[in-house]
Every structure is written in structure tokens, then in C-alpha cells.
Design an enzyme around this catalytic site. Structure first.
Site, PDB file in Angstrom:
ATOM      1  N   LEU A 124      93.195  79.564 122.042  1.00 47.30           N
ATOM      2  CA  LEU A 124      93.062  80.159 123.374  1.00 47.30           C
ATOM      3  C   LEU A 124      92.926  81.663 123.178  1.00 47.30           C
ATOM      4  O   LEU A 124      93.498  82.227 122.239  1.00 47.30           O
ATOM      5  CB  LEU A 124      94.314  79.884 124.219  1.00 47.30           C
ATOM      6  CG  LEU A 124      94.622  78.428 124.611  1.00 47.30           C
ATOM      7  CD1 LEU A 124      95.949  78.364 125.364  1.00 47.30           C
ATOM      8  CD2 LEU A 124      93.507  77.839 125.447  1.00 47.30           C
ATOM      9  N   ASP A 125      92.172  82.341 124.060  1.00 39.16           N
ATOM     10  CA  ASP A 125      92.105  83.804 124.016  1.00 39.16           C
ATOM     11  C   ASP A 125      93.522  84.373 124.107  1.00 39.16           C
ATOM     12  O   ASP A 125      94.402  83.764 124.729  1.00 39.16           O
ATOM     13  CB  ASP A 125      91.301  84.353 125.199  1.00 39.16           C
ATOM     14  CG  ASP A 125      89.852  83.913 125.193  1.00 39.16           C
ATOM     15  OD1 ASP A 125      89.384  83.417 124.161  1.00 39.16           O
ATOM     16  OD2 ASP A 125      89.196  84.060 126.249  1.00 39.16           O
ATOM     17  N   ALA A 126      93.727  85.552 123.550  1.00 38.03           N
ATOM     18  CA  ALA A 126      95.057  86.168 123.563  1.00 38.03           C
ATOM     19  C   ALA A 126      95.607  86.284 124.986  1.00 38.03           C
ATOM     20  O   ALA A 126      96.798  86.078 125.224  1.00 38.03           O
ATOM     21  CB  ALA A 126      95.012  87.544 122.903  1.00 38.03           C
ATOM     22  N   THR A 155      94.653  84.421 127.622  1.00 38.84           N
ATOM     23  CA  THR A 155      94.621  83.163 128.362  1.00 38.84           C
ATOM     24  C   THR A 155      95.894  82.399 128.014  1.00 38.84           C
ATOM     25  O   THR A 155      96.234  82.264 126.842  1.00 38.84           O
ATOM     26  CB  THR A 155      93.385  82.323 127.992  1.00 38.84           C
ATOM     27  OG1 THR A 155      92.204  83.031 128.372  1.00 38.84           O
ATOM     28  CG2 THR A 155      93.391  80.976 128.704  1.00 38.84           C
ATOM     29  N   ARG A 169      84.983  81.973 130.826  1.00 38.76           N
ATOM     30  CA  ARG A 169      84.782  83.326 131.343  1.00 38.76           C
ATOM     31  C   ARG A 169      83.293  83.672 131.419  1.00 38.76           C
ATOM     32  O   ARG A 169      82.817  84.253 132.405  1.00 38.76           O
ATOM     33  CB  ARG A 169      85.535  84.326 130.470  1.00 38.76           C
ATOM     34  CG  ARG A 169      87.041  84.047 130.424  1.00 38.76           C
ATOM     35  CD  ARG A 169      87.733  84.806 129.318  1.00 38.76           C
ATOM     36  NE  ARG A 169      87.675  86.242 129.551  1.00 38.76           N
ATOM     37  CZ  ARG A 169      88.061  87.140 128.645  1.00 38.76           C
ATOM     38  NH1 ARG A 169      88.516  86.753 127.462  1.00 38.76           N
ATOM     39  NH2 ARG A 169      87.977  88.426 128.926  1.00 38.76           N
TER      40      ARG A 169
END
Length: 311
Positions: free
Chosen positions: A141-143, A145, A241
Site C-alpha cells: 500500500l502507498d505510505a 494509504t 489515485r
């Protein structure tokens, strides 16, 4: 210790007339910024003399370039992470609810906390398969998110889950609060994604990019935003996104992809409103279909309450 790499070569025919920084970027796969830094530090000579990044190179000229050694692979820092909770754990897997500001694993340039470091810091064992800095990591996961993320503890689980993610048999569900109202209210975005041509860390819908498919459905529409349930068929970096931005309905708070900072400030959200709400997959040992859900963190719950008050 890795030594610097010295290269000496004539200007290739195809690069005649190019700016020096652009030519180095194409020759060695560097970013334009990195190429400009090498030129400024005197590590690039043209016919034996220093040059400026904007100089045009010509056929017959000779380039001498000193490339820095590749960065050493980052290693996880074992430290407990406040707010990272364990949703489920057995001998094969551990499912966490990842808080904001935490990366999945160490990467070059990231100095913040990581899921792997957080697990190691609280005495959890993880699989040793894969690169040392990505032990047990089967998806990311993105940092910024938040939400459900599974990490493999056994080597068997690592292999099984890597294959499951690759073959798209994992059910990944996200909730996203996006600006405005998508039309139609339910649909699929099938658009290839690759790095943004500007090379600034963003991704974008790009012809010839990696196939990327996002299914979305409206949970609730508010005056200024819509809460969506999103199922990912593929798992590209920044996929939700990028696709929401391409629809002109970026995630609330996602300034990198064109969100309205005024709306974000009014709702009190300082990052993309995006949460990995659930994960479901075949358990690597039992073969049973298992499903895990996570609650919204406080910042997203607060923003949702604020936007619902707009009605």
C-alpha cells in the site's frame, strides 16, 4: 565497498545536438535531475573539459563520465509502530491495519517507518523469501494509504500469496472519497498506467503502459464528494489515485493528482482519502477462503462525517 563506475565513449550518432543532461539521461537511464547533478559536480567531461548541462553535444566529441556506485539496498529498522494493529495472525500469515505514514518495506530515499520494521520490532517472524528489505511482502500500500495488508510469515505462504496476487485471485476492496459525482455512478476504468512523462514520481494513464483495471461502485453521494467502493483487478502503483484523477474525480486530499486543496482543508484531511477496507484470499495452508476487514482511521472518519454534514 562499491567503486564508482568510469565510462569513456564517443557521442553516439543518435544524440548529436542533444542537451548534455538529456543525453546522459538517455545513455545511462538517469533522471534529468541526477544527470544535471553529475554535470554540476564535475563528473562529466566533454573532450576533456567541464561542460554545462544545457550545452549541445556534437558528433566526434568524447564523453568521460563518472557514475556513482548504486545505493546499497536499504534494510528494515525493527521498531514498533504506534497505531499499527494486528487484525489476524497464525503460523503462515499476519494481517495488519496499516496506519498513515508507513511504507510497506524500506526503499531508497524512504527514512520513515515500515510494516516489516514494525512487525520485526514487536517480535513477529516473517518469511525470508525475496529481497532482504522486502521479506514477507507480497503486496503493498502507498505510505499514505491506510488499511488491510497481509504479510507472509512462512516460506510456503510467501510463494502461495505471491502467486495469488499475480494471478489476481485475491479480492482487494478499497473505499475512496472522491471529488464530485462520477458518471456513471458505477463503472470500470480500463486504462494502461506507467510513470508520468514528467518523471516527477507520479504515475499516469499512458499509451503502452501496463494494463490496469479498476471497478468502482457508489456507496453514498454527498454534495461535494462521493464515497466509492472499489475493487482492483490489477495492482499498479497509485492505480486508484491515477484512475480517479483520469476520470476528473481525484481522491479528496490527493494534491499530487489534482485534488482541490480548499475542499481538503475544509474537511480536515491532509492526504488522499483512500482506505484498503478488506482483503480476501485462499488461506495458503488450509485452502479456506478467508476475509479480513479494517475500520477507517480517525482522520478519514472525521472527513467523512464533515462531508456528510454538507448535505
Amino acid at each position: 565497498m562499491t567503486m564508482a563506475d568510469h565510462r569513456s565513449l564517443p557521442v553516439p550518432d543518435g544524440l548529436e545536438g542533444e542537451r548534455l543532461d538529456a543525453a546522459l539521461s538517455r545513455l545511462f537511464g538517469l533522471s534529468r535531475t541526477r544527470a544535471a547533478e553529475l554535470i554540476a559536480s564535475g563528473d562529466v567531461l566533454v573532450d576533456g573539459a567541464p561542460a554545462a548541462k544545457s550545452d549541445r553535444i556534437q558528433g566526434g566529441e568524447w564523453l568521460d563520465v563518472t557514475l556513482p556506485p548504486p545505493p546499497a539496498a536499504p534494510t528494515p529498522v525493527a521498531e514498533p509502530i504506534p497505531g499499527m494493529t494486528i487484525v489476524y495472525e497464525d503460523d503462515d500469515i499476519v494481517v495488519v491495519n496499516k496506519p498513515v505514514g508507513v511504507a510497506a518495506h524500506p526503499t531508497t530515499g524512504w527514512t520513515g517507518p515500515t510494516v516489516i520494521g514494525g512487525l520485526l520490532g514487536t517480535g513477529h517472524r516473517v518469511a525470508t523469501s525475496g529481497a532482504a528489505e522486502r521479506q514477507g511482502i507480497v503486496h503493498r500500500l502507498d505510505a499514505n494509504t491506510t488499511g488491510a495488508m497481509v504479510v507472509a510469515k512462512s516460506e510456503h505462504a510467501y510463494s502461495h500469496l505471491k502467486r495469488a496476487f499475480k494471478e489476481r485471485t485475491v479480492d482487494k476492496r478499497y473505499h475512496a472519497l472522491v471529488q464530485g459525482h462520477p458518471d456513471p455512478l458505477r463503472g470500470t476504468v480500463d486504462a494502461p498506467i506507467d510513470r508520468h512523462p514528467f518523471g516527477d514520481g507520479r504515475f499516469a494513464v499512458v499509451a503502452g503502459g501496463k494494463p490496469s483495471v479498476t471497478h468502482y461502485d457508489t456507496i453514498e453521494a454527498f454534495r461535494s464528494a462521493t464515497l466509492l467502493d472499489i475493487k482492483l483487478e490489477t495492482g499498479r502503483t497509485h492505480q486508484i489515485r491515477v484512475h480517479m484523477s483520469a476520470l476528473r474525480h481525484p481522491c479528496v486530499g490527493d494534491m499530487l493528482y489534482g485534488a482541490d486543496p480548499t475542499l481538503a482543508a475544509r474537511l480536515g484531511v491532509g492526504r488522499q482519502w483512500l482506505h484498503a477496507v478488506s482483503l480476501a484470499f485462499e488461506h495458503p495452508s488450509t485452502g479456506e477462503w478467508v476475509s479480513f476487514t479494517t475500520d477507517y482511521p480517525a482522520d478519514l472518519a472525521h472527513a467523512l462525517k464533515a462531508v456528510s454534514g454538507d448535505m
